[in-house]
Design an enzyme around this catalytic site. Structure first.
Site, PDB file in Angstrom:
ATOM      1  N   GLU A 302       0.794  -1.234   0.000  1.00  0.00           N
ATOM      2  CA  GLU A 302       0.000   0.000   0.000  1.00  0.00           C
ATOM      3  C   GLU A 302       0.830   1.291   0.000  1.00  0.00           C
ATOM      4  O   GLU A 302       0.579   2.181   0.803  1.00  0.00           O
ATOM      5  CB  GLU A 302      -0.944   0.008   1.219  1.00  0.00           C
TER       6      GLU A 302
HETATM    7  C1  TNX Z   1      -4.710  -4.075   4.123  1.00  0.00           C
HETATM    8  S1  TNX Z   1      -3.069  -6.495   4.021  1.00  0.00           S
HETATM    9  C2  TNX Z   1      -3.487  -3.882   4.746  1.00  0.00           C
HETATM   10  C3  TNX Z   1      -3.446  -3.518   6.167  1.00  0.00           C
HETATM   11  C4  TNX Z   1      -4.822  -3.342   6.732  1.00  0.00           C
HETATM   12  C5  TNX Z   1      -5.712  -4.456   6.204  1.00  0.00           C
HETATM   13  C6  TNX Z   1      -7.083  -4.480   6.813  1.00  0.00           C
HETATM   14  C7  TNX Z   1      -2.005  -5.477   3.860  1.00  0.00           C
HETATM   15  C8  TNX Z   1      -0.762  -5.976   3.359  1.00  0.00           C
HETATM   16  N1  TNX Z   1      -2.280  -4.201   4.160  1.00  0.00           N
HETATM   17  O1  TNX Z   1      -2.683  -2.349   6.354  1.00  0.00           O
HETATM   18  O2  TNX Z   1      -4.728  -3.406   8.120  1.00  0.00           O
HETATM   19  O3  TNX Z   1      -5.828  -4.307   4.816  1.00  0.00           O
HETATM   20  O4  TNX Z   1      -7.776  -5.640   6.448  1.00  0.00           O
END
Ligand code: TNX
Length: 488
Positions: A302
């Site tokens: 992300e």
């Molecule tokens: C996505 S999964 C994220 C997390 C969040 C999660 C909530 C991932 C690699 N990154 O930062 O906590 O979704 O479900």
């Protein structure tokens, strides 16, 4: 009744007759037989024997009826064996229980522990028949990813989670140790991280962090119960806490404030700054020195506001830093497309972006994949729309969604390349230990079944869960009473 063993062994056949009555004395004897080569199995069995002894005393005292016990004593020629058998597949076991024998064979301490799990689960099954089981894991990595950043869970709580996970043959605990909301692990040379950036959480609560001693205690406890602990430092995004401690690593040179909230994707470190890389050198070397696992999870997810070529350059450099300190890389699947060290593991989590890069990586034979597809493996997602805890960004994860899926149908790589399945729990909405176990159970048992490669028979699974629910209740573990199961 067939024994309620989860994950279900690939071979589970009834033998003639009822299972014999096994006493706490028998189990104590068997526990000693394990103590040399399988201390986790021995510890677990001795603890169960102690529980059973209390029940036995109650029965004798209240009923004065010991006909069952007499019958048990009459079992002659009953042989108990716990044998180390090198030729069996790693972590596998066989278990036979009938009027003549209780026999366990396993090639290693994990196999022995999993056999003991199966035995205990069988003994908790009402009216269980004599049976024979053969069980062997499909995936060598059966993980659980635990976010202790959004809300903090301390070493004691983590140790309790380890014990619960190990009952379902989970062998990797992936700890998410840093994020925007807080820095959760002591680092040599960098006391600012825990002094300045650990004392809040996602809802403005107190936060916290693990000391070196805590981390070591967790690793030792995990080791006893067959789990390896993989640390994750999420980079280059999810780094607001790091930037609170070190303003010199922000991309714009401006200081950052502690963050309480659940937005994602807004923070990143100065990708090429010298200060950044000095800090990263200290973080990686400190953790590499103190962690027993061969793996180091670099996060990588992300990072929405950084240009892709800059991101890839950063990941390649970070991979080399991890290798220099003797560890192998694990990362969220956004790292696919960057130059990665040999034997890296790529953890797939969502089908909504970057999947082409994953598919391309499938032709690099030295990269392994771990399956954590959110619609099946994210235990922080709600099981039903009106559930009080959890998120819904990838839909709902009900009991069947967690249980009935195939990793190779979720990730664009072939089945042989997928070495692991990992359940994930993110704690944006999860604050207490009861919240945590409510989201973990019963759904974790489904993901553990996929990880183990159990034959998936939903009716049989929901019946098996009845016994597991009784065991959780008896231990005071809060769980979600999924409507598919007859909890009683
Ligand atoms: C996505 S999964 C994220 C997390 C969040 C999660 C909530 C991932 C690699 N990154 O930062 O906590 O979704 O479900």
């Amino acid at each position: 009744m067939l024994p309620h063993i989860l994950p279900r062994p690939q071979v589970l056949e009834p033998l003639s007759g009822k299972a014999p009555l096994i006493t706490s004395y028998d189990l104590d004897a068997l526990a000693s037989a394990f103590s040399e080569w399988a201390p986790g199995a021995s510890t677990r069995l001795a603890a169960f024997a102690a529980e059973l002894a209390v029940v036995e005393e109650g029965i004798e005292y209240v009923d004065g009826d010991d006909s069952e016990w007499e019958e048990a004593e009459e079992l002659d020629n009953f042989a108990m064996t716990a044998a180390l058998k090198d030729h069996l597949a790693p972590e596998s076991f066989t278990l036979t229980l009938n009027a003549e024998e209780l026999t366990i064979e396993a090639p290693d301490s994990r196999g022995a522990l999993y056999a003991v799990n199966a035995l205990i689960q069988a003994l908790r099954t009402p009216g269980v028949t004599a049976f024979r089981a053969e069980s062997s894991p499909k995936h060598p990595v059966r993980g659980f990813s635990f976010d202790i950043t959004r809300h903090f869970f301390n070493a004691e709580e983590i140790c309790r989670v380890i014990e619960l996970l190990s009952e379902y043959n989970v062998n990797r605990l992936h700890l998410h140790l840093s994020d925007d909301q807080g820095w959760r692990i002591e680092i040599d040379n960098r006391p600012e991280l825990t002094l300045k950036a650990s004392s809040n959480d996602a809802s403005g609560g107190a936060g916290g962090f693990l000391t070196f001693d805590d981390y070591e205690r967790i690793q030792v406890h995990a080791g006893l119960f067959g789990l390896e602990v993989v640390p994750e430092i999420d980079l280059p995004g999810h780094t607001n806490a790091l930037l609170v401690a070190y303003p010199e690593a922000t991309p714009d040179g401006e200081p950052r404030k502690p963050y309480a909230g659940i937005e994602v994707g807004f923070s990143w470190v100065n990708l090429e700054g010298e200060a950044t890389w000095e800090i990263l050198e200290d973080i990686v070397s400190s953790l590499a020195k103190r962690t027993h696992s061969d793996y180091f999870h670099i996060g990588g997810d992300e990072v929405h506001k950084v240009e892709r070529p800059d991101y890839e350059k950063f990941i390649a450099r970070l991979g080399k830093l991890v290798t220099k300190h003797g560890k192998k890389v694990v990362g969220w699947h956004e790292i696919a497309g960057s130059e990665l060290p040999q034997d890296s593991q790529v953890q797939f989590w969502t089908a909504t972006f970057n999947t082409d890069n994953v598919a391309k990586l499938a032709s690099s034979p030295d990269i392994e994949f771990i399956a954590s597809p959110a619609p099946h493996a994210y235990l922080d997602l709600k099981p039903v729309e009106d559930f009080p805890l959890g998120l819904t960004w990838a839909g709902l994860v009900d009991l069947k969604a967690a249980y009935d899926w195939e990793p190779s149908e979720e990730i664009p790589v072939s089945a042989e390349r997928i070495v692991g399945v990992e359940a994930c729990i993110w704690t944006e909405t999860i604050k207490t230990f009861d919240d945590l176990t409510t989201m973990i159970f019963p759904r974790l048992t489904g993901i553990a079944s996929v990880a183990w490669g159990s034959p998936r028979i939903f009716d049989e699974y929901t019946s098996a869960l009845e016994s597991h629910g009784r065991a959780w209740s008896a231990k005071g573990i809060t769980f979600y009473e999924a409507p598919e199961v007859n909890w009683n």
